[in-house]
Design an enzyme around this catalytic site. Structure first.
Site, PDB file in Angstrom:
ATOM      1  N   HIS A   1     -10.027   1.825   0.253  1.00 54.17           N
ATOM      2  CA  HIS A   1      -9.944   0.667   1.154  1.00 54.17           C
ATOM      3  C   HIS A   1     -11.110   0.634   2.151  1.00 54.17           C
ATOM      4  CE1 HIS A   1      -8.047  -2.621   3.263  1.00 54.17           C
ATOM      5  NE2 HIS A   1      -6.969  -2.548   2.500  1.00 54.17           N
TER       6      HIS A   1
ATOM      7  N   GLU B   1     -11.584  -3.815  -3.209  1.00 54.36           N
ATOM      8  CA  GLU B   1     -10.637  -2.806  -3.685  1.00 54.36           C
ATOM      9  C   GLU B   1     -10.352  -3.031  -5.176  1.00 54.36           C
ATOM     10  OE1 GLU B   1      -7.112  -3.360  -1.160  1.00 54.36           O
ATOM     11  OE2 GLU B   1      -8.434  -4.467   0.160  1.00 54.36           O
TER      12      GLU B   1
ATOM     13  N   HIS C   1       0.800  -1.234   0.000  1.00 53.41           N
ATOM     14  CA  HIS C   1       0.000   0.000   0.000  1.00 53.41           C
ATOM     15  C   HIS C   1       0.834   1.287   0.000  1.00 53.41           C
ATOM     16  CE1 HIS C   1      -3.423  -2.509   0.230  1.00 53.41           C
ATOM     17  NE2 HIS C   1      -3.591  -2.580   1.531  1.00 53.41           N
TER      18      HIS C   1
HETATM   19  C1  BGC Z   1      -4.332  -6.451   2.070  1.00 51.78           C
HETATM   20  C2  BGC Z   1      -4.281  -7.243   3.355  1.00 51.78           C
HETATM   21  C3  BGC Z   1      -3.989  -6.299   4.475  1.00 51.78           C
HETATM   22  C4  BGC Z   1      -5.065  -5.227   4.484  1.00 51.78           C
HETATM   23  C5  BGC Z   1      -4.851  -4.182   5.546  1.00 51.78           C
HETATM   24  C6  BGC Z   1      -5.476  -5.483   2.193  1.00 51.78           C
HETATM   25  O1  BGC Z   1      -5.627  -4.750   1.011  1.00 51.78           O
HETATM   26  O2  BGC Z   1      -4.475  -7.271   0.954  1.00 51.78           O
HETATM   27  O3  BGC Z   1      -3.322  -8.263   3.293  1.00 51.78           O
HETATM   28  O4  BGC Z   1      -3.939  -6.984   5.700  1.00 51.78           O
HETATM   29  O5  BGC Z   1      -5.145  -4.604   3.245  1.00 51.78           O
HETATM   30  O6  BGC Z   1      -3.566  -3.742   5.519  1.00 51.78           O
END
Ligand code: BGC
Length: 353
Positions: free
Chosen positions: A175, A315, A104
């Site tokens: 998210h 997402e 991210h």
């Molecule tokens: C990821 C997860 C992660 C979550 C929060 C998601 O987009 O794929 O693995 O734990 O975000 O960070």
């Protein structure tokens, strides 16, 4: 989409703000320029206001949590293996923030930045950000605009635009975690039973990406029948949950589906009580499904904490680790100077009462 990215020549002192948009049906969404975050989404269902998103009680708690609740994620959503990629033979090293990988956008991704606010009205707002050349290891100064629009048909349209002065990978998403049965106050004991996996999900995808236990793609796009990941027909997410090797590997759904190119609706989530459905419509090639496998301890709206599986994140994005997989059947995730990154994710809510 008709917006243009406003010229950001001056950098004013920014304050954290909360913005409220409403429509004629009494639907209300709240947003903050901290992380260009979607904080809340309340819709009257049979006359009763229902909160569709997980969230915290204050912006201070949004800053503490690590679940990316409602945030705009970038410069590159999801994982880049070994925090590394090449552009025309030149290697770029990124900041690693999940083991040796980047997740991210790195340590201080777009979710942790204060965005400037442009063009705010009762129905839409645009948040803007400049990500400097070299930030978190990414090449190029990236100028980003994210517009949230609440429409009269109860859709939340999120439009992403970006320009760069050097080639760079870009993957922007939202998210938000959804629980269409309502995110409401419960005692710790009761909250165990607020399981968002009781919702049904349909995704128009024939293939999903196999990942290892760290969420890194093995390179294989698998038919959805493999490991019981088929969501082509609506399926209650909790059913046979732990029977799938793919889900056991990542403690639940944490997988990306390659969307049908011609299907206008990517996915539909339906509440367990059958009264609310939400379509996801997007220009992006893939949809990442995360069933909130590690939400436990995340501060909730009422001074308590969420349990695992309290919400489902849908997402829309490029496939994870795409900078290292040009062979996958999707458009390039690299943005070049003189190109404009332009994508939309629309969440359209229907009440069935
Ligand atoms: C990821 C997860 C992660 C979550 C929060 C998601 O987009 O794929 O693995 O734990 O975000 O960070």
């Amino acid at each position: 989409m008709s917006i243009t990215i406003p010229m950001l020549t001056v950098f004013p002192q920014l304050d954290e703000e909360i913005i409220t948009l409403t429509n004629k049906n009494g639907m209300t969404i709240k947003l903050s320029n901290y992380g260009a975050t979607w904080l809340s989404c309340v819709i009257p269902i049979a006359g009763v206001a229902r909160e569709m998103l997980l969230g915290c009680a204050s912006l201070a708690e949004y800053k503490q949590q690590t679940a990316y609740l409602g945030a705009t994620v970038g410069r590159y959503a999801n994982r880049i293996a070994n925090a590394m990629f090449n552009i025309t033979g030149k290697q770029y090293m990124l900041t690693a923030n999940q083991g040796k990988n980047q997740l991210h956008g790195g340590i201080s991704g777009f979710d942790k930045r204060l965005w400037s606010i442009q063009n705010c009205s009762s129905e839409q707002v645009t948040f803007c950000l400049v990500s400097p050349d070299g930030e978190e290891g990414f090449p190029g100064k990236l100028t980003v605009a994210v517009t949230y629009q609440l429409t009269s048909d109860n859709s939340v349209s999120i439009q992403f635009m970006a320009n760069t002065n050097k080639a760079t990978p870009v993957n922007l998403t939202n998210h938000a975690y959804f629980n269409l049965d309502g995110d409401s106050a419960h005692s710790d004991e009761e909250s165990r039973y607020c399981d968002a996996r009781l919702q049904s999900l349909q995704i128009h995808a024939d293939h999903y990406l196999l990942v290892d236990a760290d969420g890194i793609p093995t390179g294989d796009l698998m038919p959805v029948m493999q490991h019981d990941m088929d969501l082509r027909q609506p399926k209650r997410l909790i059913d046979h949950f732990w029977e799938s090797h793919a889900r056991r590997q990542t403690s639940g759904y944490d997988h990306t589906y390659l969307l049908h190119k011609k299907q206008p609706i990517a996915a539909t989530l339906t509440s367990a009580d059958g009264t609310v459905a939400m379509d996801v419509i997007t220009s992006l090639p893939a949809l990442h499904v995360y069933s909130g496998n590690f939400l436990q301890g995340t501060p909730n709206r009422w001074g308590g904490a969420y349990q695992n599986f309290a919400g489902i994140a849908l997402e829309a994005q490029f496939l994870p680790d795409s900078p290292n997989h040009p062979e996958w059947p999707q458009p390039s995730c690299f943005l070049h100077p003189h190109q404009t990154y332009q994508h939309e994710i629309c969440y359209r809510f229907h009440s069935k009462t």
